[in-house]
Design a protein around this motif. Sequence first.
Motif, short mmCIF file in Angstrom:
data_model
loop_
_atom_site.label_atom_id
_atom_site.label_comp_id
_atom_site.label_asym_id
_atom_site.label_seq_id
_atom_site.Cartn_x
_atom_site.Cartn_y
_atom_site.Cartn_z
N GLY A 160 -4.12 -1.08 3.45
CA GLY A 160 -4.00 0.25 2.87
C GLY A 160 -5.29 1.04 3.01
O GLY A 160 -5.27 2.24 3.34
N MET A 161 -6.43 0.37 2.75
CA MET A 161 -7.72 1.05 2.90
C MET A 161 -7.97 1.47 4.34
O MET A 161 -8.43 2.58 4.61
CB MET A 161 -8.86 0.16 2.42
CG MET A 161 -10.24 0.79 2.59
SD MET A 161 -11.62 -0.30 2.16
CE MET A 161 -11.49 -0.30 0.39
N ILE A 162 -7.66 0.57 5.25
CA ILE A 162 -7.88 0.86 6.67
C ILE A 162 -7.05 2.06 7.10
O ILE A 162 -7.54 2.97 7.79
CB ILE A 162 -7.56 -0.38 7.52
CG1 ILE A 162 -8.60 -1.48 7.27
CG2 ILE A 162 -7.51 -0.03 9.00
CD1 ILE A 162 -8.19 -2.85 7.78
N GLU A 163 -5.79 2.10 6.69
CA GLU A 163 -4.94 3.22 7.08
C GLU A 163 -5.39 4.53 6.44
O GLU A 163 -5.32 5.58 7.05
CB GLU A 163 -3.49 2.91 6.70
CG GLU A 163 -2.88 1.81 7.57
CD GLU A 163 -1.43 1.54 7.22
OE1 GLU A 163 -0.99 1.95 6.11
OE2 GLU A 163 -0.74 0.90 8.03
N ALA A 164 -5.85 4.46 5.19
CA ALA A 164 -6.25 5.69 4.48
C ALA A 164 -7.64 6.18 4.88
O ALA A 164 -7.87 7.39 4.98
CB ALA A 164 -6.20 5.44 2.97
N GLU A 165 -8.58 5.23 5.11
CA GLU A 165 -9.98 5.61 5.29
C GLU A 165 -10.53 5.35 6.69
O GLU A 165 -11.62 5.83 7.03
CB GLU A 165 -10.86 4.85 4.27
CG GLU A 165 -10.42 4.98 2.83
CD GLU A 165 -10.58 6.39 2.28
OE1 GLU A 165 -11.36 7.17 2.88
OE2 GLU A 165 -9.91 6.73 1.28
N GLY A 166 -9.83 4.53 7.46
CA GLY A 166 -10.32 4.20 8.80
C GLY A 166 -11.44 3.19 8.81
O GLY A 166 -12.08 2.96 9.86
N VAL A 167 -11.68 2.54 7.66
CA VAL A 167 -12.71 1.51 7.55
C VAL A 167 -12.20 0.44 6.58
O VAL A 167 -11.22 0.66 5.86
CB VAL A 167 -14.05 2.05 7.01
CG1 VAL A 167 -14.60 3.16 7.88
CG2 VAL A 167 -13.91 2.52 5.55
N GLY A 223 -8.87 -5.50 12.76
CA GLY A 223 -8.85 -4.39 13.71
C GLY A 223 -8.08 -4.73 14.97
O GLY A 223 -7.29 -3.92 15.48
N ALA A 224 -8.28 -5.94 15.48
CA ALA A 224 -7.55 -6.37 16.68
C ALA A 224 -6.05 -6.43 16.41
O ALA A 224 -5.23 -6.01 17.23
CB ALA A 224 -8.07 -7.72 17.15
N ALA A 225 -5.67 -6.97 15.25
CA ALA A 225 -4.25 -7.08 14.92
C ALA A 225 -3.60 -5.70 14.74
O ALA A 225 -2.41 -5.52 15.03
CB ALA A 225 -4.08 -7.91 13.65
N LEU A 226 -4.39 -4.73 14.28
CA LEU A 226 -3.90 -3.37 14.06
C LEU A 226 -4.06 -2.49 15.29
O LEU A 226 -3.70 -1.31 15.26
CB LEU A 226 -4.65 -2.73 12.88
CG LEU A 226 -4.32 -3.27 11.50
CD1 LEU A 226 -5.40 -2.87 10.50
CD2 LEU A 226 -2.95 -2.79 11.04
N GLU A 227 -4.64 -3.06 16.35
CA GLU A 227 -4.93 -2.30 17.57
C GLU A 227 -5.86 -1.13 17.27
O GLU A 227 -5.67 -0.01 17.75
CB GLU A 227 -3.64 -1.83 18.24
CG GLU A 227 -2.73 -2.99 18.64
CD GLU A 227 -1.42 -2.55 19.26
OE1 GLU A 227 -0.99 -1.39 18.99
OE2 GLU A 227 -0.81 -3.33 20.01
#
Length: 301
Positions: A160-167, A223-227
């Motif tokens: 969720g954080m990665i999708e919302a913030e990009g980190v 990151g690799a799993a999420l491309e």
Amino acid sequence: MQNNELITVMGATGNTGSEITKRLLAAGHRVRALGRSQTKLADLAAAGAETVAGDATDPGFLAEAFRGSAAVYTLLPVDVTWQDYHAEVGVIGSAVVEAVRVADVRHVVALSSLGAELPSGTGFLSSLHDQEQRWAALPGANVLLLRPGMFFESFHPALGMIEAEGVYGDSVAPDVSIPMIAARDIAEVAAGALAARDWSGIVVRELLGQRDLSYREVTAVLGAALERAELPYVQFGYEAMTHALTEIGFSQNVASQHVAMTRAFNEGRVVSLGGRTAESSTPTTFEDFAEELVKTHRRAT
């Protein structure tokens, strides 16, 4: 052929409890699955478990639920809204030990953690130290204390954080290596021990996962799993992390427990005492887990 000796599993709808219950049922054991809600226990009932819902703070309920069991799996829950984490979990921990005493359960597999040997300064883990002391004071106890590293499942909120913030970010230093493990690997060990019941006294077993990982490495794998090539990991300051957690619904007290634990990681105080061995290492890689996590997340969204 079914094993007629009863095994009871606390937290049977949780990360480890559900996997333990399924493994024991598949091996033909009688299993009593405990949880807070019969609705959430319905799938395990359909799979063949006896299910019991009730209040884990009530030693009377627990004693009745444990009664007749050859072995019990126990754990301490976390509620991020608790105003005093150690007080709340202490009530449950005391109730569990008292129930084992009253029900005269001879073997217990208790979920603990690396760092539980430290009496203070480790946030959540201090309560596991207190619980290990309660077990040690129980006369005639045969308790296997499982001390795993950090659960892979603790990274569920990362997506969720990665999708919302990009980190991805936390208060753990980026290059501190920590033993990390999949709940299913803990469950495999726990289920085997509950079935075998081949130890006496208080025994500690560390479970260190497939390898130690840093948060920078975890972020790269996610990151690799999420491309998402070059996904960055950001270390938050302790105050900033506390604030971020309270913003998403943690109590101030529980947020402070998280930060105290990450400080202990950063200062190198939460470590394996026995060192990595074939017995303490487990098979699931974080790469495999991350692929499954991403697939599950995408199906849900």
